[in-house]
Design a protein around this motif. Sequence first.
Motif, PDB file in Angstrom:
ATOM      1  N   HIS A  24     -17.185 -23.767 -52.016  1.00  0.00           N
ATOM      2  CA  HIS A  24     -16.861 -22.537 -51.286  1.00  0.00           C
ATOM      3  C   HIS A  24     -17.901 -22.376 -50.195  1.00  0.00           C
ATOM      4  O   HIS A  24     -18.938 -23.059 -50.206  1.00  0.00           O
ATOM      5  CB  HIS A  24     -16.819 -21.326 -52.224  1.00  0.00           C
ATOM      6  CG  HIS A  24     -18.143 -21.001 -52.844  1.00  0.00           C
ATOM      7  ND1 HIS A  24     -18.997 -20.041 -52.341  1.00  0.00           N
ATOM      8  CD2 HIS A  24     -18.779 -21.544 -53.911  1.00  0.00           C
ATOM      9  CE1 HIS A  24     -20.089 -19.998 -53.069  1.00  0.00           C
ATOM     10  NE2 HIS A  24     -19.986 -20.901 -54.033  1.00  0.00           N
ATOM     11  N   THR A 220     -16.893 -27.833 -34.163  1.00  0.00           N
ATOM     12  CA  THR A 220     -17.478 -26.879 -35.115  1.00  0.00           C
ATOM     13  C   THR A 220     -18.870 -27.329 -35.524  1.00  0.00           C
ATOM     14  O   THR A 220     -19.215 -28.507 -35.419  1.00  0.00           O
ATOM     15  CB  THR A 220     -16.594 -26.717 -36.387  1.00  0.00           C
ATOM     16  OG1 THR A 220     -17.076 -25.614 -37.170  1.00  0.00           O
ATOM     17  CG2 THR A 220     -16.599 -27.947 -37.260  1.00  0.00           C
ATOM     18  N   ALA A 237     -13.293 -16.160 -51.266  1.00  0.00           N
ATOM     19  CA  ALA A 237     -12.116 -15.850 -50.448  1.00  0.00           C
ATOM     20  C   ALA A 237     -10.858 -16.138 -51.256  1.00  0.00           C
ATOM     21  O   ALA A 237     -10.865 -16.986 -52.157  1.00  0.00           O
ATOM     22  CB  ALA A 237     -12.139 -16.704 -49.187  1.00  0.00           C
TER      23      ALA A 237
END
Length: 249
Positions: A24, A220, A237
Amino acid sequence: MTHETTPTEGADAEAFGALAASRHSVRSFRPDPVPQEVLDAILDDTRQAPSWSNTRPFMLALATGARAERLRAAYVAEFDRALPVVRKQRGALARLVLTGNAPDGDYRPWAPYPKDLLPHSQKVGKALYTHLGIARGDRAAREEAARASCRAFNAPVVGFVLIHKGLMPFAALDAGLMLQTLFLSAKAHGVDSCPLGVLATWRRPLDAEFDVPKNYHLVTGFALGYASDDPVNDFRAERRPVQLVAPKD
Ligand SMILES: Cc1cc2nc3c(=O)[nH]c(=O)nc-3n(C[C@H](O)[C@H](O)[C@H](O)COP(=O)(O)O)c2cc1C
């Protein structure tokens, strides 16, 4: 003939599911460095990702130590210069452009989201701020949270993903496959991660530290390191199932 799952395949599937679920986005890191041999092992696993016609149309830039610290400072400085624009102050964008400080990223991470996707982005943003106890109107706290992302959440490794601009959109697809392979391998090595699209807003800090070939674009950034015990890392999330297109009758 149907394929019969062997006992090892069953165990592997369970282990893979647990690994994938355990990754995560981590938003606070301990300062402990990631040992070079661990980074090397992760990068070696990353070779296993498929790519368009085996072109591997991407590169990584990895910063640690003093270079990572300089990048943090440079990205925070860019963010703070852009703050009047974020705050929608009159004439702020013109001033930023005139002073040569306009965002110079290859893409526009701040561009408006498509209408049908915007609610998902708003939902996760709201859930994260609620988790952090940041009220809707608390601009200073929101800005500080954004600033923390520009610091790559103090992760010991600050990474950048560059994609070949001559093979789009496949280069972006391949970079995504590569990056998730990297994140999962990292997790298997006990190393946490967070993708950082915000860092693609600016090229200047990256170009001051790395000789990026001219035909590569920054898509990114990302952070690697070991999660701290800050409560921000307890946030999870929602993980919606992949949407399936309805088949025609
Ligand atoms: C390409 C990309 C860029 C992202 N950029 C940021 C970022 O700048 N800041 C941040 O806090 N999270 C960023 N994220 C993390 C997403 O918000 C996160 O993946 C999503 O909310 C799902 O949460 P999970 O990764 O914990 O499953 C980014 C994710 C991706 C894939």
